[in-house]
Design an enzyme around this catalytic site. Structure first.
Site, PDB file in Angstrom:
ATOM      1  N   GLU A  24       0.840  -1.202   0.000  1.00 52.49           N
ATOM      2  CA  GLU A  24       0.000   0.000   0.000  1.00 52.49           C
ATOM      3  C   GLU A  24       0.878   1.256   0.000  1.00 52.49           C
ATOM      4  O   GLU A  24       1.845   1.347   0.757  1.00 52.49           O
ATOM      5  CB  GLU A  24      -0.890  -0.030   1.245  1.00 52.49           C
ATOM      6  CG  GLU A  24      -1.851   1.134   1.309  1.00 52.49           C
ATOM      7  CD  GLU A  24      -2.861   0.970   2.432  1.00 52.49           C
ATOM      8  OE1 GLU A  24      -3.493  -0.099   2.542  1.00 52.49           O
ATOM      9  OE2 GLU A  24      -3.014   1.937   3.202  1.00 52.49           O
ATOM     10  N   ASP A 116     -12.461   8.372   7.192  1.00 53.06           N
ATOM     11  CA  ASP A 116     -12.486   9.097   8.464  1.00 53.06           C
ATOM     12  C   ASP A 116     -12.960  10.522   8.211  1.00 53.06           C
ATOM     13  O   ASP A 116     -12.906  11.008   7.090  1.00 53.06           O
ATOM     14  CB  ASP A 116     -11.089   9.091   9.087  1.00 53.06           C
ATOM     15  CG  ASP A 116     -10.787   7.730   9.712  1.00 53.06           C
ATOM     16  OD1 ASP A 116     -11.712   7.153  10.301  1.00 53.06           O
ATOM     17  OD2 ASP A 116      -9.653   7.255   9.581  1.00 53.06           O
ATOM     18  N   ASP A 167     -19.426  -5.334  14.824  1.00 48.79           N
ATOM     19  CA  ASP A 167     -18.364  -5.034  13.861  1.00 48.79           C
ATOM     20  C   ASP A 167     -18.175  -6.199  12.877  1.00 48.79           C
ATOM     21  O   ASP A 167     -17.947  -5.998  11.684  1.00 48.79           O
ATOM     22  CB  ASP A 167     -17.063  -4.765  14.625  1.00 48.79           C
ATOM     23  CG  ASP A 167     -16.193  -3.749  13.904  1.00 48.79           C
ATOM     24  OD1 ASP A 167     -16.741  -2.923  13.134  1.00 48.79           O
ATOM     25  OD2 ASP A 167     -14.964  -3.783  14.101  1.00 48.79           O
ATOM     26  N   ASN A 170     -20.913  -6.215  10.465  1.00 52.79           N
ATOM     27  CA  ASN A 170     -20.654  -5.192   9.443  1.00 52.79           C
ATOM     28  C   ASN A 170     -19.696  -5.728   8.376  1.00 52.79           C
ATOM     29  O   ASN A 170     -19.900  -5.541   7.183  1.00 52.79           O
ATOM     30  CB  ASN A 170     -20.084  -3.937  10.106  1.00 52.79           C
ATOM     31  CG  ASN A 170     -19.742  -2.878   9.077  1.00 52.79           C
ATOM     32  OD1 ASN A 170     -20.554  -2.577   8.208  1.00 52.79           O
ATOM     33  ND2 ASN A 170     -18.536  -2.341   9.147  1.00 52.79           N
ATOM     34  N   LYS A 174     -20.384  -6.234   4.299  1.00 47.76           N
ATOM     35  CA  LYS A 174     -19.533  -5.723   3.212  1.00 47.76           C
ATOM     36  C   LYS A 174     -19.194  -6.837   2.228  1.00 47.76           C
ATOM     37  O   LYS A 174     -19.182  -6.631   1.019  1.00 47.76           O
ATOM     38  CB  LYS A 174     -18.252  -5.099   3.802  1.00 47.76           C
ATOM     39  CG  LYS A 174     -18.521  -3.872   4.655  1.00 47.76           C
ATOM     40  CD  LYS A 174     -17.280  -3.066   4.971  1.00 47.76           C
ATOM     41  CE  LYS A 174     -16.483  -3.544   6.141  1.00 47.76           C
ATOM     42  NZ  LYS A 174     -15.461  -2.565   6.585  1.00 47.76           N
ATOM     43  N   ARG A 281       8.008   3.783   1.675  1.00 52.83           N
ATOM     44  CA  ARG A 281       9.435   3.467   1.831  1.00 52.83           C
ATOM     45  C   ARG A 281       9.607   1.987   1.512  1.00 52.83           C
ATOM     46  O   ARG A 281       8.838   1.159   1.981  1.00 52.83           O
ATOM     47  CB  ARG A 281       9.895   3.710   3.269  1.00 52.83           C
ATOM     48  CG  ARG A 281       9.872   5.156   3.645  1.00 52.83           C
ATOM     49  CD  ARG A 281      10.146   5.306   5.132  1.00 52.83           C
ATOM     50  NE  ARG A 281       9.722   6.617   5.565  1.00 52.83           N
ATOM     51  CZ  ARG A 281      10.459   7.717   5.414  1.00 52.83           C
ATOM     52  NH1 ARG A 281      11.660   7.638   4.886  1.00 52.83           N
ATOM     53  NH2 ARG A 281      10.005   8.880   5.817  1.00 52.83           N
TER      54      ARG A 281
HETATM   55  C1  LIG Z   1      -6.828  -1.589   4.841  1.00 51.21           C
HETATM   56  C2  LIG Z   1      -7.325  -0.207   5.195  1.00 51.21           C
HETATM   57  C3  LIG Z   1      -7.188   0.823   4.260  1.00 51.21           C
HETATM   58  C4  LIG Z   1      -7.648   2.112   4.544  1.00 51.21           C
HETATM   59  N1  LIG Z   1      -7.508   3.117   3.614  1.00 51.21           N
HETATM   60  C5  LIG Z   1      -8.038   4.340   3.841  1.00 51.21           C
HETATM   61  C6  LIG Z   1      -7.966   5.384   2.856  1.00 51.21           C
HETATM   62  O1  LIG Z   1      -7.393   5.211   1.776  1.00 51.21           O
HETATM   63  N2  LIG Z   1      -8.535   6.597   3.142  1.00 51.21           N
HETATM   64  C7  LIG Z   1      -9.189   6.831   4.340  1.00 51.21           C
HETATM   65  O2  LIG Z   1      -9.686   7.950   4.534  1.00 51.21           O
HETATM   66  N3  LIG Z   1      -9.246   5.871   5.292  1.00 51.21           N
HETATM   67  C8  LIG Z   1      -8.699   4.643   5.080  1.00 51.21           C
HETATM   68  N4  LIG Z   1      -8.788   3.663   6.056  1.00 51.21           N
HETATM   69  C9  LIG Z   1      -9.388   4.000   7.358  1.00 51.21           C
HETATM   70  C10 LIG Z   1     -10.917   3.831   7.354  1.00 51.21           C
HETATM   71  O3  LIG Z   1     -11.511   4.752   6.478  1.00 51.21           O
HETATM   72  C11 LIG Z   1     -11.387   4.081   8.782  1.00 51.21           C
HETATM   73  O4  LIG Z   1     -10.928   3.071   9.629  1.00 51.21           O
HETATM   74  C12 LIG Z   1     -12.885   4.325   8.970  1.00 51.21           C
HETATM   75  O5  LIG Z   1     -13.071   4.847  10.272  1.00 51.21           O
HETATM   76  C13 LIG Z   1     -13.762   3.094   8.829  1.00 51.21           C
HETATM   77  O6  LIG Z   1     -13.814   2.653   7.536  1.00 51.21           O
HETATM   78  P1  LIG Z   1     -14.548   1.259   7.166  1.00 51.21           P
HETATM   79  O7  LIG Z   1     -14.509   1.139   5.714  1.00 51.21           O
HETATM   80  O8  LIG Z   1     -14.003   0.173   7.979  1.00 51.21           O
HETATM   81  O9  LIG Z   1     -16.026   1.639   7.646  1.00 51.21           O
HETATM   82  P2  LIG Z   1     -17.347   0.782   7.835  1.00 51.21           P
HETATM   83  O10 LIG Z   1     -17.154  -0.632   7.463  1.00 51.21           O
HETATM   84  O11 LIG Z   1     -18.465   1.542   7.209  1.00 51.21           O
HETATM   85  O12 LIG Z   1     -17.535   0.826   9.419  1.00 51.21           O
HETATM   86  C14 LIG Z   1     -17.341   2.028  10.147  1.00 51.21           C
HETATM   87  C15 LIG Z   1     -17.970   1.916  11.535  1.00 51.21           C
HETATM   88  O13 LIG Z   1     -19.374   2.012  11.441  1.00 51.21           O
HETATM   89  C16 LIG Z   1     -20.013   0.866  11.952  1.00 51.21           C
HETATM   90  N5  LIG Z   1     -21.157   0.644  11.061  1.00 51.21           N
HETATM   91  C17 LIG Z   1     -21.128   0.128   9.821  1.00 51.21           C
HETATM   92  N6  LIG Z   1     -22.368   0.120   9.278  1.00 51.21           N
HETATM   93  C18 LIG Z   1     -23.182   0.645  10.221  1.00 51.21           C
HETATM   94  C19 LIG Z   1     -24.584   0.931  10.271  1.00 51.21           C
HETATM   95  N7  LIG Z   1     -25.390   0.656   9.249  1.00 51.21           N
HETATM   96  N8  LIG Z   1     -25.076   1.489  11.398  1.00 51.21           N
HETATM   97  C20 LIG Z   1     -24.277   1.769  12.445  1.00 51.21           C
HETATM   98  N9  LIG Z   1     -22.946   1.530  12.461  1.00 51.21           N
HETATM   99  C21 LIG Z   1     -22.411   0.981  11.376  1.00 51.21           C
HETATM  100  C22 LIG Z   1     -18.945  -0.217  11.931  1.00 51.21           C
HETATM  101  O14 LIG Z   1     -19.124  -1.236  12.884  1.00 51.21           O
HETATM  102  C23 LIG Z   1     -17.697   0.596  12.238  1.00 51.21           C
HETATM  103  O15 LIG Z   1     -17.603   0.864  13.607  1.00 51.21           O
HETATM  104  C24 LIG Z   1      -8.280   2.380   5.815  1.00 51.21           C
HETATM  105  C25 LIG Z   1      -8.386   1.346   6.754  1.00 51.21           C
HETATM  106  C26 LIG Z   1      -7.914   0.061   6.460  1.00 51.21           C
HETATM  107  C27 LIG Z   1      -8.024  -1.020   7.505  1.00 51.21           C
END
Ligand SMILES: Cc1cc2nc3c(=O)[nH]c(=O)nc-3n(C[C@H](O)[C@H](O)[C@H](O)COP(=O)(O)OP(=O)(O)OC[C@H]3O[C@@H](n4cnc5c(N)ncnc54)[C@H](O)[C@@H]3O)c2cc1C
Length: 296
Positions: A24, A116, A167, A170, A174, A281
């Site tokens: 990544e 985020d 979690d 969820n 997905k 890096r």
């Molecule tokens: C491999 C990886 C790559 C990443 N790359 C990026 C990036 O390029 N850019 C960036 O900005 N961030 C990135 N992130 C960070 C990520 O965006 C954050 O961790 C974010 O807070 C959650 O994203 P998610 O896709 O897991 O969210 P989701 O799967 O949508 O979950 C987010 C939260 O909401 C809860 N939730 C889900 N659906 C519902 C619902 N219907 N009702 C209530 N709660 C719900 C889940 O349990 C979880 O706590 C990355 C993280 C990882 C692990």
């Protein structure tokens, strides 16, 4: 410290032949960062990763840079490149358009995330008219085109999740929506990953869950980052880095040792796919791949 002491516990000198790695990167902001990224890509490309991915800045702030970097890596390096895409700060129509542009440029793999909150904001609020959560985004992307989709998973639970079960539900949503694999947030204790993998299997999740590994060289920074994304930092990690604030070279060697130990433990547990947060890096990731037996 115990985790480091069993470094010698290894039955083989080369890795099993079926180890697959992915890398990544983040899109560069300045000319200097641009150079650093391309040096890293040049160095790591001969390791023939299964795919490489490029992150999407908070709030969609890197839309063009992510696009240009992903497309260029795929075209010039002949690597399968994946674009990260988030739900933050855009309508469904805008996100669908970004996805269509990727498809037309030949990009077939998206890492679909909720994202985020943008800088300065502490709480995530879905954009009115946007995709609310990653599961919604996955479903939306599948309507645009038949992308290969990876999603995020959290061995130590996403900080905003209501419970470990919620979690995991969820994550299941997905995958049910069309994702083919999950890549985990980073963690330091291999047992944390193995427990999560077992819980996911018990919950009926059959898709690949790929451990995300971060070769860290700066303890203070890691601690800050970990607190934000819900990864725990074991006391032994603080201990091995202590006293090295002014000694970057030893920190690098320690870091390689720590991750080498992690990957060896995971290989012993049957893990064959590894995703590296390279931080643009090459050296540490390259070293660890070499230890894994992944070589040009
Ligand atoms: C491999 C990886 C790559 C990443 N790359 C990026 C990036 O390029 N850019 C960036 O900005 N961030 C990135 N992130 C960070 C990520 O965006 C954050 O961790 C974010 O807070 C959650 O994203 P998610 O896709 O897991 O969210 P989701 O799967 O949508 O979950 C987010 C939260 O909401 C809860 N939730 C889900 N659906 C519902 C619902 N219907 N009702 C209530 N709660 C719900 C889940 O349990 C979880 O706590 C990355 C993280 C990882 C692990």
């Amino acid at each position: 410290m115990a985790a480091l002491l069993d470094l010698s516990v290894t039955e083989r000198t080369t890795a099993p032949p079926d180890i697959r790695v992915s890398f990544e990167f983040f899109p560069p902001k300045t000319e200097k960062m641009h150079e650093q990224l391309w040096q890293a890509v040049e160095r790591l490309a001969p390791l023939k990763p299964k795919f490489v991915s490029v992150t999407y800045g908070a709030g969609g702030s890197t839309r063009e840079r992510t696009h240009d970097t992903v497309v260029r890596i795929q075209k010039e390096k002949n690597l399968a490149a994946a674009a990260h895409l988030t739900c933050v700060g855009a309508t469904r129509g805008e996100i669908d358009e970004v996805a269509r542009t990727y498809w037309e440029a030949g990009i077939r793999h998206i890492v679909a995330l909720r994202g985020d909150p943008p800088e300065g904001e502490t709480r995530y609020t879905p954009h009115p008219g946007g995709y609310a959560f990653a599961a919604d985004l996955v479903a939306g992307l599948k309507r645009v085109a038949d992308f290969e989709i990876s999603v995020a998973a959290y061995p130590e639970i996403h900080p905003e999740a209501q419970s470990a079960e919620a979690d995991l539900d969820n994550l299941k949503r997905k995958l049910d929506a069309g994702a083919t694999r999950a890549i985990t947030n980073f963690f330091f204790d291999p047992a944390v990953f193995c427990r999560f993998r077992d819980r996911a299997a018990k919950a009926g999740i059959e898709a690949d869950i790929i451990p995300g590994l971060i070769p860290v060289t700066n303890y203070a920074q890691t601690h800050k980052m970990s607190a934000r994304c819900g990864a725990s930092v074991p006391a032994w990690l603080r201990d091995v880095f202590s006293g090295l604030d002014e000694d970057a070279e030893t920190r690098r060697l320690v870091s390689a040792t720590v991750v080498a130990e992690q990957v060896r433990s995971l290989v012993r547990e049957g893990v064959r796919d590894f995703h590296f947060y390279t931080l643009n890096r090459a050296e540490l990731t390259y070293t660890i791949c070499h230890i894994l037996g992944v070589r040009p």
